[in-house]
Design an enzyme around this catalytic site. Structure first.
Site, PDB file in Angstrom:
ATOM      1  CG  HIS A 173      -1.924  -1.122   1.218  1.00 57.61           C
ATOM      2  ND1 HIS A 173      -3.097  -1.118   0.501  1.00 57.61           N
ATOM      3  CD2 HIS A 173      -1.887  -2.320   1.854  1.00 57.61           C
ATOM      4  CE1 HIS A 173      -3.744  -2.248   0.693  1.00 57.61           C
ATOM      5  NE2 HIS A 173      -3.029  -3.002   1.508  1.00 57.61           N
ATOM      6  CG  ASN A 193      -7.780  -4.619   0.706  1.00 54.57           C
ATOM      7  OD1 ASN A 193      -7.024  -3.661   0.760  1.00 54.57           O
ATOM      8  ND2 ASN A 193      -7.373  -5.849   0.980  1.00 54.57           N
TER       9      ASN A 193
END
Length: 485
Positions: free
Chosen positions: A56, A129
């Site tokens: 990320h 997510n």
């Protein structure tokens, strides 16, 4: 802006007399080590980048609020959910997963959906997510999985062989991979995608009664995705497309919003449900556990400084508040340690004290010292517990809710678990046009794999999910479905 002149200073506040020329021995040098302003500038410049996130790394963030729209107090005592109409300030970070900090926004990849609620009882982080499931169900496999998404140690290139070798040897990944290869694998923007807590959590009410829950955030902008050809074109022309879109939308007052829902499962159902409710590679059918509206998230303010607010923001599913507890989900259990530990490495032991991470309420801990301790470090107050000096002490009513555990301590295999029903259902739920694109995306993603053995192993998984699915991908790759399937 004020026209009043401001003197440039050093980091310790002394005025700088010359910021254009270093101090040298004569006009031609060499440079003198006594030029502390030069040394400080260079030393700080070398340290302007904290280590990027291992996963990320590329992301964008925004401030906003969460407003409760439905009474859920019979399920949870969480203070920020206590009253309809109550608003809680938030910070949100969206991200891609596999790429580096400078990678393109429009690649086929899950999107991180990390939320920080600044509640009156401390911060609550929901770190999910844009998909309701994940590739693996046990944290022990996470480092290996992420290695496959990174670069080959010799060529320094992305490695499709590693990606598909791992996935084909990890059949539990099939559900997430099928979502990834579907139209939703490339969201049009961060605003046009749903978000999920993914894991199972536990809500506990004021009476101590609990339920298992899953979080869903439904975008009010509607789902929109990018065709692969357009995504590739944008990646070359504007790799920061999603970052720019989010910033510009908020800047012009087009505030993105999501409605939050939960699925609620009675505790006793966990023992009888047809899928393991703590397996993050599985979903709960909404026919069995319908969505219940909780509130609305709105993003209405851009960061003033990207590094201070977005890069230094730290999230962990272990950042909890009373009324929200964890579950036995093996992937979640590993994340409870790994995320906080990543922040201690990346940002520092005192990352929670940074303005973007600092709770709105007062913090009372016995933690002291450490790098970058920039508050008064507890002053002269008592620094251990238990103590006889009136220092802060625990409140038993805020303990995490208990739940029974049993069994033999062992590293338990889950080879016997059904990894195919839900991916098959997902395939069959799609229209023929969506199936065709899904198959084509699979074929294009697997085509660069150099070993047919890997391709055939993945085809076998697809066939077990749905025979037509496996046959169509096999045909696209010029292969036959293995006879032993």
């Amino acid at each position: 802006m004020s026209n009043e002149r401001k003197n440039l200073t050093t980091s310790w506040g002394a005025p700088v007399g010359d910021n254009q020329n270093s101090i040298t021995a004569g006009s031609r040098g060499p440079t003198l080590i006594q030029d502390v302003h030069l040394l400080e500038k260079l030393a700080h410049f070398n340290r302007e980048r904290v280590p990027e996130r291992v996963v990320h790394a590329k992301g964008a963030g925004a401030h906003g609020y969460f407003e409760v729209t439905n009474d859920v107090t019979k399920y949870t005592k969480a203070n920020f959910l206590s009253d309809v109409g109550k608003r809680t300030p938030m910070f949100v970070r969206f991200s891609t997963v596999a790429g580096e900090n400078g990678s393109a926004d429009t690649v086929r990849d899950p999107r991180g959906f990390a939320l920080k609620f600044y509640t009156e009882e401390g911060n609550y982080d929901l770190v999910g997510n844009n998909t309701p499931v994940f590739f693996i169900r046990d944290a022990i496999k996470f480092p290996d999985f992420i290695h496959t998404q990174k670069r080959h140690p010799q060529t320094h290139l992305k490695n499709p062989d590693a990606v598909w070798d791992f996935w084909s040897l990890s059949p539990e990944s099939l559900h997430q991979v099928t979502i990834l290869m579907s139209d939703r694998g490339i969201p049009a923007t961060f605003r046009h995608m749903h978000g999920f807590g993914s894991h199972t959590f536990k809500w506990t009410n004021a009476e101590g009664d609990g339920v298992w829950i899953k979080y869903h955030f439904k975008t009010e902008q509607g789902i929109q995705n990018l065709a692969p050809e357009l995504a590739a074109k944008i990646a070359g022309e504007n790799p920061d497309y999603h970052t720019e879109d989010l910033f510009n939308a908020i800047e012009k007052g087009d505030f993105p919003a999501w409605k939050m829902y939960v699925q609620i499962m009675p505790l006793e159902d966990a023992d009888t449900y047809r899928f393991d409710p703590f397996d993050v590679t599985k979903v709960w059918s909404q026919k069995d556990y319908p969505l219940i509206e909780v509130g609305r998230m709105v993003l209405n303010r851009n960061p003033e400084n990207y590094f201070a607010e977005v890069e230094q923001a730290t999230f962990s599913p272990g950042t909890l508040v009373p009324g929200v507890d964890v579950s036995p989900d093996k992937m979640l259990q590993g994340r409870l340690f790994a995320y906080h530990d990543a922040h201690r490495y990346r940002v520092g032991a005192n990352h929670q004290a940074l303005p973007i991470n600092r709770p709105k309420n007062e913090v009372h801990t016995y933690q002291r010292d450490g790098q970058m301790r920039f508050d008064n470090n507890g002053g002269g107050s008592v620094y251990y517990e238990p103590n006889s000096y009136g220092g802060p002490s625990e409140s038993a009513e805020n303990k995490q809710a208990a739940f029974p555990v049993q069994g033999v301590a062992d590293s338990v295999s889950y080879d016997h678990i059904d990894h195919y029903t839900q991916p098959g259902d997902l395939y069959r739920l799609q229209s023929e046009e969506e199936r065709a694109r899904l198959v084509q995306n699979y074929v294009e993603a697997m085509a660069p794999v150099t070993k047919d053995e890997i391709k055939l192993r993945q085809i076998a998984h697809l066939y077990k999910a749905d025979p037509e699915f496996g046959q169509r991908v096999a045909q696209g790759l010029g292969l036959q479905v293995p006879q032993h399937v």
